[in-house]
Design a protein around this motif. Sequence first.
Motif, PDB file in Angstrom:
ATOM      1  N   ALA B 231       0.834  -1.206   0.000  1.00 12.81           N
ATOM      2  CA  ALA B 231       0.000   0.000   0.000  1.00 12.81           C
ATOM      3  C   ALA B 231       0.868   1.256   0.000  1.00 12.81           C
ATOM      4  O   ALA B 231       0.569   2.246  -0.679  1.00 12.81           O
ATOM      5  CB  ALA B 231      -0.937  -0.005   1.204  1.00 12.81           C
ATOM      6  N   LEU B 232       1.985   1.208   0.748  1.00  6.99           N
ATOM      7  CA  LEU B 232       2.897   2.358   0.795  1.00  6.99           C
ATOM      8  C   LEU B 232       3.528   2.596  -0.578  1.00  6.99           C
ATOM      9  O   LEU B 232       3.662   3.744  -1.021  1.00  6.99           O
ATOM     10  CB  LEU B 232       4.017   2.104   1.801  1.00  6.99           C
ATOM     11  CG  LEU B 232       3.864   2.641   3.204  1.00  6.99           C
ATOM     12  CD1 LEU B 232       5.184   2.503   3.939  1.00  6.99           C
ATOM     13  CD2 LEU B 232       3.429   4.095   3.206  1.00  6.99           C
ATOM     14  N   ARG B 233       3.921   1.504  -1.242  1.00  2.94           N
ATOM     15  CA  ARG B 233       4.528   1.667  -2.563  1.00  2.94           C
ATOM     16  C   ARG B 233       3.510   2.236  -3.552  1.00  2.94           C
ATOM     17  O   ARG B 233       3.835   3.106  -4.354  1.00  2.94           O
ATOM     18  CB  ARG B 233       5.100   0.332  -3.054  1.00  2.94           C
ATOM     19  CG  ARG B 233       6.497   0.062  -2.474  1.00  2.94           C
ATOM     20  CD  ARG B 233       7.099  -1.231  -3.010  1.00  2.94           C
ATOM     21  NE  ARG B 233       6.438  -2.392  -2.425  1.00  2.94           N
ATOM     22  CZ  ARG B 233       6.809  -2.964  -1.273  1.00  2.94           C
ATOM     23  NH1 ARG B 233       7.827  -2.479  -0.585  1.00  2.94           N
ATOM     24  NH2 ARG B 233       6.177  -4.014  -0.814  1.00  2.94           N
ATOM     25  N   ALA B 235       0.951   4.132  -2.734  1.00  2.00           N
ATOM     26  CA  ALA B 235       0.783   5.535  -2.335  1.00  2.00           C
ATOM     27  C   ALA B 235       1.927   6.381  -2.890  1.00  2.00           C
ATOM     28  O   ALA B 235       1.722   7.459  -3.449  1.00  2.00           O
ATOM     29  CB  ALA B 235       0.750   5.638  -0.806  1.00  2.00           C
ATOM     30  N   PHE B 236       3.133   5.837  -2.768  1.00  2.00           N
ATOM     31  CA  PHE B 236       4.317   6.552  -3.225  1.00  2.00           C
ATOM     32  C   PHE B 236       4.239   6.830  -4.726  1.00  2.00           C
ATOM     33  O   PHE B 236       4.495   7.943  -5.190  1.00  2.00           O
ATOM     34  CB  PHE B 236       5.554   5.728  -2.876  1.00  2.00           C
ATOM     35  CG  PHE B 236       6.832   6.297  -3.394  1.00  2.00           C
ATOM     36  CD1 PHE B 236       7.322   7.482  -2.886  1.00  2.00           C
ATOM     37  CD2 PHE B 236       7.529   5.655  -4.400  1.00  2.00           C
ATOM     38  CE1 PHE B 236       8.493   8.017  -3.367  1.00  2.00           C
ATOM     39  CE2 PHE B 236       8.702   6.187  -4.889  1.00  2.00           C
ATOM     40  CZ  PHE B 236       9.189   7.373  -4.377  1.00  2.00           C
ATOM     41  N   HIS B 237       3.820   5.805  -5.484  1.00  4.72           N
ATOM     42  CA  HIS B 237       3.773   5.989  -6.935  1.00  4.72           C
ATOM     43  C   HIS B 237       2.616   6.877  -7.382  1.00  4.72           C
ATOM     44  O   HIS B 237       2.614   7.393  -8.488  1.00  4.72           O
ATOM     45  CB  HIS B 237       3.761   4.630  -7.641  1.00  4.72           C
ATOM     46  CG  HIS B 237       5.097   3.954  -7.554  1.00  4.72           C
ATOM     47  ND1 HIS B 237       6.229   4.465  -8.168  1.00  4.72           N
ATOM     48  CD2 HIS B 237       5.510   2.854  -6.877  1.00  4.72           C
ATOM     49  CE1 HIS B 237       7.271   3.698  -7.876  1.00  4.72           C
ATOM     50  NE2 HIS B 237       6.860   2.719  -7.095  1.00  4.72           N
ATOM     51  N   SER B 238       1.636   7.071  -6.502  1.00  2.00           N
ATOM     52  CA  SER B 238       0.516   7.962  -6.846  1.00  2.00           C
ATOM     53  C   SER B 238       0.906   9.439  -6.694  1.00  2.00           C
ATOM     54  O   SER B 238       0.172  10.327  -7.120  1.00  2.00           O
ATOM     55  CB  SER B 238      -0.686   7.654  -5.951  1.00  2.00           C
ATOM     56  OG  SER B 238      -0.513   8.231  -4.665  1.00  2.00           O
ATOM     57  N   LEU B 239       2.052   9.712  -6.096  1.00  2.00           N
ATOM     58  CA  LEU B 239       2.461  11.111  -5.873  1.00  2.00           C
ATOM     59  C   LEU B 239       2.934  11.744  -7.184  1.00  2.00           C
ATOM     60  O   LEU B 239       3.382  11.047  -8.086  1.00  2.00           O
ATOM     61  CB  LEU B 239       3.604  11.164  -4.858  1.00  2.00           C
ATOM     62  CG  LEU B 239       3.282  10.713  -3.433  1.00  2.00           C
ATOM     63  CD1 LEU B 239       4.532  10.803  -2.570  1.00  2.00           C
ATOM     64  CD2 LEU B 239       2.170  11.558  -2.841  1.00  2.00           C
ATOM     65  N   PRO B 240       2.851  13.070  -7.263  1.00  2.00           N
ATOM     66  CA  PRO B 240       3.342  13.743  -8.461  1.00  2.00           C
ATOM     67  C   PRO B 240       4.821  13.426  -8.704  1.00  2.00           C
ATOM     68  O   PRO B 240       5.602  13.343  -7.755  1.00  2.00           O
ATOM     69  CB  PRO B 240       3.156  15.239  -8.148  1.00  2.00           C
ATOM     70  CG  PRO B 240       2.747  15.341  -6.729  1.00  2.00           C
ATOM     71  CD  PRO B 240       2.254  14.004  -6.286  1.00  2.00           C
ATOM     72  N   ASP B 241       5.204  13.245  -9.960  1.00  2.00           N
ATOM     73  CA  ASP B 241       6.588  12.909 -10.296  1.00  2.00           C
ATOM     74  C   ASP B 241       7.481  14.145 -10.293  1.00  2.00           C
ATOM     75  O   ASP B 241       7.042  15.242 -10.604  1.00  2.00           O
ATOM     76  CB  ASP B 241       6.654  12.236 -11.665  1.00  2.00           C
ATOM     77  CG  ASP B 241       6.155  10.804 -11.588  1.00  2.00           C
ATOM     78  OD1 ASP B 241       6.384  10.153 -10.550  1.00  2.00           O
ATOM     79  OD2 ASP B 241       5.514  10.348 -12.546  1.00  2.00           O
ATOM     80  N   TYR B 242       8.731  13.923  -9.944  1.00  2.00           N
ATOM     81  CA  TYR B 242       9.715  14.999  -9.967  1.00  2.00           C
ATOM     82  C   TYR B 242      10.286  15.106 -11.371  1.00  2.00           C
ATOM     83  O   TYR B 242      10.376  14.124 -12.100  1.00  2.00           O
ATOM     84  CB  TYR B 242      10.836  14.681  -8.986  1.00  2.00           C
ATOM     85  CG  TYR B 242      11.777  15.836  -8.762  1.00  2.00           C
ATOM     86  CD1 TYR B 242      11.375  16.924  -8.005  1.00  2.00           C
ATOM     87  CD2 TYR B 242      13.043  15.849  -9.317  1.00  2.00           C
ATOM     88  CE1 TYR B 242      12.219  17.995  -7.812  1.00  2.00           C
ATOM     89  CE2 TYR B 242      13.901  16.917  -9.125  1.00  2.00           C
ATOM     90  CZ  TYR B 242      13.481  17.991  -8.372  1.00  2.00           C
ATOM     91  OH  TYR B 242      14.316  19.053  -8.172  1.00  2.00           O
ATOM     92  N   SER B 243      10.638  16.313 -11.785  1.00  2.00           N
ATOM     93  CA  SER B 243      11.281  16.481 -13.081  1.00  2.00           C
ATOM     94  C   SER B 243      12.519  17.350 -12.932  1.00  2.00           C
ATOM     95  O   SER B 243      12.498  18.374 -12.254  1.00  2.00           O
ATOM     96  CB  SER B 243      10.311  17.130 -14.064  1.00  2.00           C
ATOM     97  OG  SER B 243      11.041  17.632 -15.170  1.00  2.00           O
ATOM     98  N   TYR B 248       8.026  22.363 -11.167  1.00  2.00           N
ATOM     99  CA  TYR B 248       6.742  21.703 -10.978  1.00  2.00           C
ATOM    100  C   TYR B 248       5.648  22.752 -11.103  1.00  2.00           C
ATOM    101  O   TYR B 248       5.706  23.807 -10.492  1.00  2.00           O
ATOM    102  CB  TYR B 248       6.679  21.071  -9.598  1.00  2.00           C
ATOM    103  CG  TYR B 248       5.363  20.402  -9.328  1.00  2.00           C
ATOM    104  CD1 TYR B 248       5.050  19.194  -9.927  1.00  2.00           C
ATOM    105  CD2 TYR B 248       4.428  21.002  -8.496  1.00  2.00           C
ATOM    106  CE1 TYR B 248       3.842  18.580  -9.693  1.00  2.00           C
ATOM    107  CE2 TYR B 248       3.212  20.394  -8.253  1.00  2.00           C
ATOM    108  CZ  TYR B 248       2.933  19.184  -8.858  1.00  2.00           C
ATOM    109  OH  TYR B 248       1.724  18.585  -8.625  1.00  2.00           O
TER     110      TYR B 248
END
Lengths: 251, 251
Positions: B231-233, B235-243, B248
Amino acid sequence: MTYCVGMIVEKGLVLMSDTRTNSGVDNISVFRKMFHWQVPGERIITVMTAGNLATTQAVVSQLEERTKEPDQRDNVLLQSPTMFQVASEIGKLVRETISERQRANGERGKGRFTASIIVAGQIAGMEPRLFMVYPEGNFIEASADTPFFQIGETKYGRPIILRGYDRSMSMEDAVKLLTVSFDSTLKANLSVGLPLDLMVIERDKFEVTHQRRIAHDDPYFLAISTSWGDALRTAFHSLPDYSFFSDYDGE
Amino acid sequence: MTYCVGMIVEKGLVLMSDTRTNSGVDNISVFRKMFHWQVPGERIITVMTAGNLATTQAVVSQLEERTKEPDQRDNVLLQSPTMFQVASEIGKLVRETISERQRANGERGKGRFTASIIVAGQIAGMEPRLFMVYPEGNFIEASADTPFFQIGETKYGRPIILRGYDRSMSMEDAVKLLTVSFDSTLKANLSVGLPLDLMVIERDKFEVTHQRRIAHDDPYFLAISTSWGDALRTAFHSLPDYSFFSDYDGE
């Protein structure tokens, strides 16, 4: 307090540090804790420091030989043939600096002049390396089993790194992971504070790929901080529910 | 080390404690750190202890007047008219026990006999209350702003409680939240260990609604521990991506 993390992934090194120093809660300042030196195309070396500020600043100043005239300075880190020797040199300086202060202060100053340093970098022809140098001058190196080091206030931000780390992750995801770890720490410990310093070192580039100072109004940091709360709550609600009336049977 | 959490929600009190005590890493034992006393229909009082085991056991033994013959024992907690007085009595005992040991040991034993205690319960006609008693004997009470207390190894498990707590959550969700908090702590600190003790006290019931010892093979704990990582992973992947290449912009 302080919070710094150095992490090694397949594609290179990602480093983040806070900038808060405090002597009590009513005496807070901003000081850089991340320093780097590079010879483009040949080597890039970054250090992050935690502990007594006078001690860590003295170590960095000596690395840069600031006691000498500018044209006579000779940074030993730029001459060391391997990252192992870079870590050794820094360890030696840390130990000498601390023991000198302790000698000068006698028992009264004992144990107050601490410093822990994360050393990261790559020299041409060799792999990217990550070390943690202890106040005693000895050091350990990151490995596949322990691919990151934290110094300072390490606990609040540790569970998410343990759970989220993946050696094959992109550099962007590594930045995201450290951003979440710092957000959890900042929320819990006032003595770790913005702005943050971020540095990304891609493998075999021998220069800083990307660096940024993340301030209070940084839109990416704010977006992570907000959406992480929501994402955590969603994650939490996705977990199996507890029941008082029956044993959990995996349904 | 130890990890105990007491949490107050609208529907009542939820408490969880580990059972590991250690003197070094090579001398580990299992001791209960959660104790309760009840007068069905009238009062329920639970305490959880952290600190020096001899000190906390001495406090609990004195509460139960175990120095007297069984039929002459008189638990002061069952006579106190309010939870505030229950916390005061426990605070007095803690302070007396610690200062007695320190007197007996002089400087040599100074600072070694610590104890922190979470006190939770409800007495008929009054609200459920939650207190934290310090080694000095003074204490604080949970409020809407600070609705939970942790003692022992508090840091690893704190961010998820800060993010997941909601006063209106069900008792089952409160159990789930503490289970996640304990899982994060167990993963990070060897001196906090299974089995765990869980107790749920529903408002206005004046008895233990639910209690359970969570052992190594507890299916619910294992399910949470496994699915929380996933679930944490997610959640982590649902966050906005860094560029690296653009600021941003919230997209």
